[in-house]
Design an enzyme around this catalytic site. Structure first.
Site, short mmCIF file in Angstrom:
data_model
loop_
_atom_site.label_atom_id
_atom_site.label_comp_id
_atom_site.label_asym_id
_atom_site.label_seq_id
_atom_site.Cartn_x
_atom_site.Cartn_y
_atom_site.Cartn_z
N HIS A 96 0.83 -1.18 0.08
CA HIS A 96 0.18 0.05 0.00
C HIS A 96 0.82 1.28 0.00
CE1 HIS A 96 0.46 -0.29 4.60
NE2 HIS A 96 0.56 1.27 4.15
N ASP A 126 0.09 -7.22 1.26
CA ASP A 126 0.38 -6.09 1.57
C ASP A 126 1.93 -6.11 1.61
OD1 ASP A 126 0.38 -3.50 1.68
OD2 ASP A 126 -0.21 -3.64 4.01
N SER A 202 4.68 2.64 7.91
CA SER A 202 4.48 1.53 7.03
C SER A 202 5.37 1.14 6.16
CB SER A 202 2.98 1.75 6.05
OG SER A 202 2.06 2.01 6.91
#
Length: 436
Positions: A96, A126, A202
């Site tokens: 993402h 992911d 992230s």
């Protein structure tokens, strides 16, 4: 006399300075704890990732002179983190973080900015693998093992929350094998930590006190404090290998169909736990059959963590590429058993059977779509009125222009209750939902 006093004063000053310096070094030695050592060891391998993507202007439809000059597309920017795991420039981050990016910039610890290419990316897990080119070997972190994580052990996160590069936070492992739902997807087998993780973290590493990467930070609960999630290193290694070799995670075949375990059925089977699923079908010749799985078995654990429901099993099974074996704990006739299952590449002949048995369709490629050759009488496709000659353009919003993409779309739909088809007949297109 004055000279003697001056010399004594100078010696005293030097002695005091030396003592202070020695004391400071002694204090630093005491302050140099395991977290400091981890940060100094691994932070050179942590990178900042900036992305650019293009989006339609919100003023589309009422153009101004400015838009006539600059165009109607706007450039959007994103940010995240990543970690170098190979001196040759291989970087792991989240899917993402780079999804939809037209350009990816990686800023190294020494301040250099390099363009990155995507080696492979997978939205279901992911994870993404990037590559940057450097004339010299780059500092790299070691990808560790997550199967032996202990609840309560110290972990450290390094990343760029809100663009603040090289931010360090520390905490503990709160839980392992976590499953949660977000953005319409089910994510499973995650490490839960109370280490502060914020937007921009992230893709950054979660580290143990040895400085090994034991997870890739990926998600937070926005409405909670002290709840963050990381993809465990063992899973990262499996997916990374698949993405590096093939650019994507190839569909793998286990050969198990499962259904929910109702309280009544659980009692009949002697299963007194609140988790698990029951095997409703084992496909002949499948890896599951070869491993010894039988219809009626209760599947309790997969890969070392509990199976909560049927959706959890399906999602988790997709995280094991072909040839990546996993332990499966099942309950049969009052006794627990542990079997080793090794998925294989999905046989092409079974994909055709999947389309015929579940959708009631046989297709062939034509003009950038898949043309329906035949419709099975009494099937769901027959009931909604699909006919030979109709063109299937998309399955679940995934273009199906050739047999390979049609097969991939069907394989991705395994475990779902329905599929959405975009069908074209003549000049008209319409959507059809079929049970799967």
């Amino acid at each position: 006399m004055k000279n003697q006093v001056s010399r004594r004063g100078l010696m005293l000053a030097v002695l005091l300075a030396f003592t202070a310096s020695t004391s400071a070094h002694a204090d630093m030695a005491k302050r140099r704890n395991e977290i400091v050592e981890v940060v100094q060891k691994v932070s050179p391998a942590v990178v900042f990732i900036g992305t650019e993507s293009e989006a339609e202007s919100p003023f589309r439809g009422r153009r101004s002179a400015m838009e006539d000059f600059f165009g109607t597309r706007q450039r959007q920017q994103g940010l995240g983190s990543g970690v170098i795991v190979d001196p040759n420039g291989i970087i792991i981050t989240n899917d993402h973080v780079i999804r939809g990016a037209s350009a990816i910039h990686v800023v190294l610890a020494d301040g250099r900015e390099l363009e990155a290419e995507v080696i492979g990316s997978d939205a279901n897990n992911d994870l993404a693998v990037l590559k940057v080119n450097s004339k010299q070997p780059l500092p790299a972190a070691k990808l560790g093992i997550s199967s032996d994580l202990m609840i309560g052990e110290t972990v450290v996160a390094i990343g760029s929350p809100f663009g603040l590069s090289k931010t360090v936070t520390a905490g503990v492992v709160s839980a392992t094998g976590r499953t949660f739902k977000a953005d319409g997807r089910t994510y499973n087998d995650f490490i839960q930590t109370d280490t502060a993780i914020n937007p921009g973290n992230s893709g950054g590493p979660l580290l143990n006190v040895d400085g090994d990467v034991i997870g890739i930070n990926t998600a937070i609960f926005a409405s909670a404090q002290g709840i963050g999630f990381a993809i465990p290193a063992d899973k990262v290694r499996r997916i990374m290998d698949e993405l590096t070799r093939f650019g994507k995670v190839r569909p793998a075949w286990v050969g198990i169909e499962v259904q929910a375990l109702s309280p009544r059925l659980a009692r009949q089977l002697g299963w007194d736990r609140t988790y698990g699923v029951i095997v409703s079908e084992v496909e002949p010749g499948s890896p599951a059959e070869q491993a010894g799985v039988r219809r009626g078995d209760v599947l309790a654990e997969m890969g070392g963590s509990r199976i909560s429901d049927a959706e959890d099993y399906v999602t988790r099974a997709r995280g094991y590429p072909a040839r990546a074996a996993f332990p499966l704990v099942l309950f049969r006739e009052g006794n627990p058993r542990t079997l080793q299952v090794t998925p294989v590449e999905f046989p092409p002949q079974l994909v055709e059977a999947l389309g015929w048995n579940r959708l009631g369709l046989r297709v062939k490629p034509t003009r950038g779509a898949m043309a329906i050759q035949s419709v099975r009488p009494g099937s769901a496709a027959d009931e909604v009125g699909l006919e030979p000659g109709d063109l299937i353009v998309r399955i679940n919003n995934q273009p199906v222009a050739e047999p390979a993409s049609f097969q991939e779309a069907l394989l991705s739909a395994r475990g779902t209750r329905s599929v959405l088809l975009l069908v074209r007949r003549g000049r008209y297109g319409y959507h059809v939902t079929l049970p799967f």
